[in-house]
Design a protein around this motif. Sequence first.
Motif, PDB file in Angstrom:
ATOM      1  N   ILE A 294       0.842  -1.212   0.000  1.00  0.00           N
ATOM      2  CA  ILE A 294       0.000   0.000   0.000  1.00  0.00           C
ATOM      3  C   ILE A 294       0.871   1.254   0.000  1.00  0.00           C
ATOM      4  N   ALA A 295       1.976   1.227   0.753  1.00  0.00           N
ATOM      5  CA  ALA A 295       2.890   2.374   0.780  1.00  0.00           C
ATOM      6  C   ALA A 295       3.454   2.636  -0.607  1.00  0.00           C
ATOM      7  N   ARG A 296       3.851   1.571  -1.292  1.00  0.00           N
ATOM      8  CA  ARG A 296       4.409   1.729  -2.642  1.00  0.00           C
ATOM      9  C   ARG A 296       3.334   2.195  -3.622  1.00  0.00           C
ATOM     10  N   TRP A 297       2.146   1.623  -3.515  1.00  0.00           N
ATOM     11  CA  TRP A 297       1.029   1.998  -4.402  1.00  0.00           C
ATOM     12  C   TRP A 297       0.701   3.486  -4.225  1.00  0.00           C
ATOM     13  N   SER A 298       0.610   3.934  -2.988  1.00  0.00           N
ATOM     14  CA  SER A 298       0.256   5.328  -2.691  1.00  0.00           C
ATOM     15  C   SER A 298       1.326   6.296  -3.174  1.00  0.00           C
ATOM     16  N   ARG A 299       2.589   5.957  -2.926  1.00  0.00           N
ATOM     17  CA  ARG A 299       3.672   6.861  -3.327  1.00  0.00           C
ATOM     18  C   ARG A 299       3.792   6.932  -4.843  1.00  0.00           C
ATOM     19  N   THR A 300       3.629   5.801  -5.528  1.00  0.00           N
ATOM     20  CA  THR A 300       3.708   5.797  -6.994  1.00  0.00           C
ATOM     21  C   THR A 300       2.590   6.638  -7.591  1.00  0.00           C
ATOM     22  N   THR A 301       1.368   6.449  -7.082  1.00  0.00           N
ATOM     23  CA  THR A 301       0.219   7.212  -7.581  1.00  0.00           C
ATOM     24  C   THR A 301       0.414   8.707  -7.338  1.00  0.00           C
ATOM     25  N   ALA A 302       0.868   9.062  -6.143  1.00  0.00           N
ATOM     26  CA  ALA A 302       1.070  10.481  -5.798  1.00  0.00           C
ATOM     27  C   ALA A 302       2.146  11.112  -6.668  1.00  0.00           C
ATOM     28  N   THR A 303       3.239  10.388  -6.896  1.00  0.00           N
ATOM     29  CA  THR A 303       4.355  10.930  -7.678  1.00  0.00           C
ATOM     30  C   THR A 303       3.946  11.196  -9.118  1.00  0.00           C
ATOM     31  N   LEU A 304       3.228  10.258  -9.733  1.00  0.00           N
ATOM     32  CA  LEU A 304       2.787  10.438 -11.119  1.00  0.00           C
ATOM     33  C   LEU A 304       1.726  11.527 -11.226  1.00  0.00           C
ATOM     34  N   PHE A 305       0.806  11.565 -10.257  1.00  0.00           N
ATOM     35  CA  PHE A 305      -0.264  12.559 -10.299  1.00  0.00           C
ATOM     36  C   PHE A 305       0.307  13.969 -10.135  1.00  0.00           C
ATOM     37  N   THR A 306       1.335  14.107  -9.274  1.00  0.00           N
ATOM     38  CA  THR A 306       2.003  15.397  -9.095  1.00  0.00           C
ATOM     39  C   THR A 306       2.631  15.877 -10.399  1.00  0.00           C
ATOM     40  N   ALA A 307       3.113  14.906 -11.206  1.00  0.00           N
ATOM     41  CA  ALA A 307       3.763  15.239 -12.481  1.00  0.00           C
ATOM     42  C   ALA A 307       2.771  15.691 -13.536  1.00  0.00           C
ATOM     43  N   GLY A 308       1.469  15.599 -13.241  1.00  0.00           N
ATOM     44  CA  GLY A 308       0.461  16.038 -14.200  1.00  0.00           C
ATOM     45  C   GLY A 308      -0.030  14.943 -15.127  1.00  0.00           C
ATOM     46  N   VAL A 309       0.323  13.688 -14.833  1.00  0.00           N
ATOM     47  CA  VAL A 309      -0.153  12.573 -15.658  1.00  0.00           C
ATOM     48  C   VAL A 309      -1.627  12.336 -15.349  1.00  0.00           C
ATOM     49  N   PRO A 310      -2.484  12.175 -16.380  1.00  0.00           N
ATOM     50  CA  PRO A 310      -3.912  11.911 -16.144  1.00  0.00           C
ATOM     51  C   PRO A 310      -4.111  10.661 -15.296  1.00  0.00           C
ATOM     52  N   LEU A 311      -5.177  10.634 -14.497  1.00  0.00           N
ATOM     53  CA  LEU A 311      -5.397   9.567 -13.526  1.00  0.00           C
ATOM     54  C   LEU A 311      -5.452   8.190 -14.171  1.00  0.00           C
ATOM     55  N   VAL A 312      -6.078   8.083 -15.337  1.00  0.00           N
ATOM     56  CA  VAL A 312      -6.166   6.776 -16.021  1.00  0.00           C
ATOM     57  C   VAL A 312      -4.777   6.277 -16.376  1.00  0.00           C
ATOM     58  N   GLU A 313      -3.929   7.186 -16.881  1.00  0.00           N
ATOM     59  CA  GLU A 313      -2.551   6.823 -17.212  1.00  0.00           C
ATOM     60  C   GLU A 313      -1.761   6.487 -15.947  1.00  0.00           C
ATOM     61  N   VAL A 314      -2.045   7.218 -14.884  1.00  0.00           N
ATOM     62  CA  VAL A 314      -1.389   6.959 -13.596  1.00  0.00           C
ATOM     63  C   VAL A 314      -1.652   5.530 -13.149  1.00  0.00           C
ATOM     64  N   LEU A 315      -2.920   5.137 -13.154  1.00  0.00           N
ATOM     65  CA  LEU A 315      -3.307   3.799 -12.680  1.00  0.00           C
ATOM     66  C   LEU A 315      -2.724   2.706 -13.566  1.00  0.00           C
ATOM     67  N   ASP A 316      -2.574   2.991 -14.849  1.00  0.00           N
ATOM     68  CA  ASP A 316      -1.987   2.017 -15.766  1.00  0.00           C
ATOM     69  C   ASP A 316      -0.531   1.743 -15.392  1.00  0.00           C
ATOM     70  N   SER A 317       0.196   2.799 -15.049  1.00  0.00           N
ATOM     71  CA  SER A 317       1.601   2.642 -14.648  1.00  0.00           C
ATOM     72  C   SER A 317       1.722   2.049 -13.257  1.00  0.00           C
ATOM     73  N   VAL A 318       0.838   2.462 -12.357  1.00  0.00           N
ATOM     74  CA  VAL A 318       0.886   1.995 -10.968  1.00  0.00           C
ATOM     75  C   VAL A 318       0.638   0.483 -10.881  1.00  0.00           C
ATOM     76  N   ALA A 319      -0.226  -0.024 -11.735  1.00  0.00           N
ATOM     77  CA  ALA A 319      -0.560  -1.460 -11.712  1.00  0.00           C
ATOM     78  C   ALA A 319       0.691  -2.318 -11.824  1.00  0.00           C
ATOM     79  N   GLY A 320       1.588  -1.934 -12.727  1.00  0.00           N
ATOM     80  CA  GLY A 320       2.801  -2.725 -12.918  1.00  0.00           C
ATOM     81  C   GLY A 320       3.884  -2.437 -11.906  1.00  0.00           C
ATOM     82  N   ALA A 321       3.716  -1.391 -11.110  1.00  0.00           N
ATOM     83  CA  ALA A 321       4.771  -0.988 -10.171  1.00  0.00           C
ATOM     84  C   ALA A 321       4.470  -1.335  -8.721  1.00  0.00           C
TER      85      ALA A 321
END
Length: 428
Positions: A294-321
């Motif tokens: 959960i810590a890794r999932w949350s940090r990955t999602t937050a980092t990508l979202f901060t970068a301005g990546v759309p949420l759908v794209e964020v979740l696509d990358s987070v799934a594999g990470a």
Amino acid sequence: MAEARKSAKSAAKKPVKKTAAKSAKPEKKEKGNRYQFEGKNLQTENIVRGEVVAKNEDEARQKLARRSIKVMQLTKMKKARAKKITQADITIFTRQLSTMMKAGLPMMQAFDIVAKGNPNANMTNLLMDIRNRVEQGESLGDSFAEHPAYFDKFYCNLVAAGEAGGVLEGLLDKLATYKEKTQAIKKKVKGALTYPIAVMVVAVALILVMMMFVLPSFKKIYEGLGAELPGLTQWMMNASDFFVEKGWIIIPGLILGTWGLIQFHKHSFAFQKRVDSWLLKMPIFGEIVMKATIARWSRTTATLFTAGVPLVEVLDSVAGACGNIIYEEATHEIRSKVNQGISLTSGMQSANVFPNMVVQMASIGEESGALDDMLNKVAEFYEEEVDTAVATLSSLMEPIIMVVLGSIVGVILVAMYLPLFSMGDAIG
């Protein structure tokens, strides 16, 4: 931050290209030793420093003389050893590149410094290849994407978003922080699991040695005395006979079986999923694995979202990470619902793998427009929880393992010496 997010969205929506980069031919490597020099450029009268490759010191001086450089100092550099590139190497490189670019160094110069100063020859070659691709006109994100074994989709997307938004230095810093924290949490979880596994391996090896070499010596002594053995001792002797006869099959069988299990885990998705599910359900360990995921999932999602990546794209990358197939499938399910217009919080709630606190924090973040901040707080909370759990587990595991191991060895010793006590009673 909002402007960077908007400007990055258009680039982030496009998947990172994987071009062949035909124009970027591999750099021809010179054979010889590397020398670091300091000298005076006779044409400009400036002091210059750099490296030159030559067979010996005389040839190095001749090469520099042809470049109108008067050598003041020449030092032979140690040859870098070629080692396997690890994620720790990528993390250190990211931090170094981020630091140098924030200090104002041009990207090409920063790459040169980091690549040539790296003690791993393979890492140097990798970084120089990326540098050459960028020099040929490729974007940095695309250049990283040419090496998916070392730079995953999450890494490449974040770099691409940073390039598009003009905030590459800041995002490299966030990426380095992310990798440092995820590496640390992964190391702690592995450490918590490694200790008991290592002790179990030592215990099995000790039992095999006692069964195959120690007990047979006692058996010969007791057979010579002609004494009737107690039940526990007889059972141990029978087990020892089995290990002596079959031991040379059992030991290679255990090694091959372990290797086969590891290979099967690597290539079987169904088995990986079963193991990941089993890890989450384990007593004590399961809670640590869940919190780390959960810590890794949350940090990955937050980092990508901060970068301005759309949420759908964020979740696509987070799934594999996220590092766990159960959470990977849950993330794909959440992504599908978000794509249909359902909120992230509703998707997380229906996935049924996130604690209520995480869902509530995400809900507050969505409502207030500070989702990245809330998820970073979740990540920090669970990273601290993992630290505490691992420390507690380590302090508890040591005495428990010692008691179990001591009990096993104690039973074997009692079984070996029990006939001697019986004989002493009979003589008395």
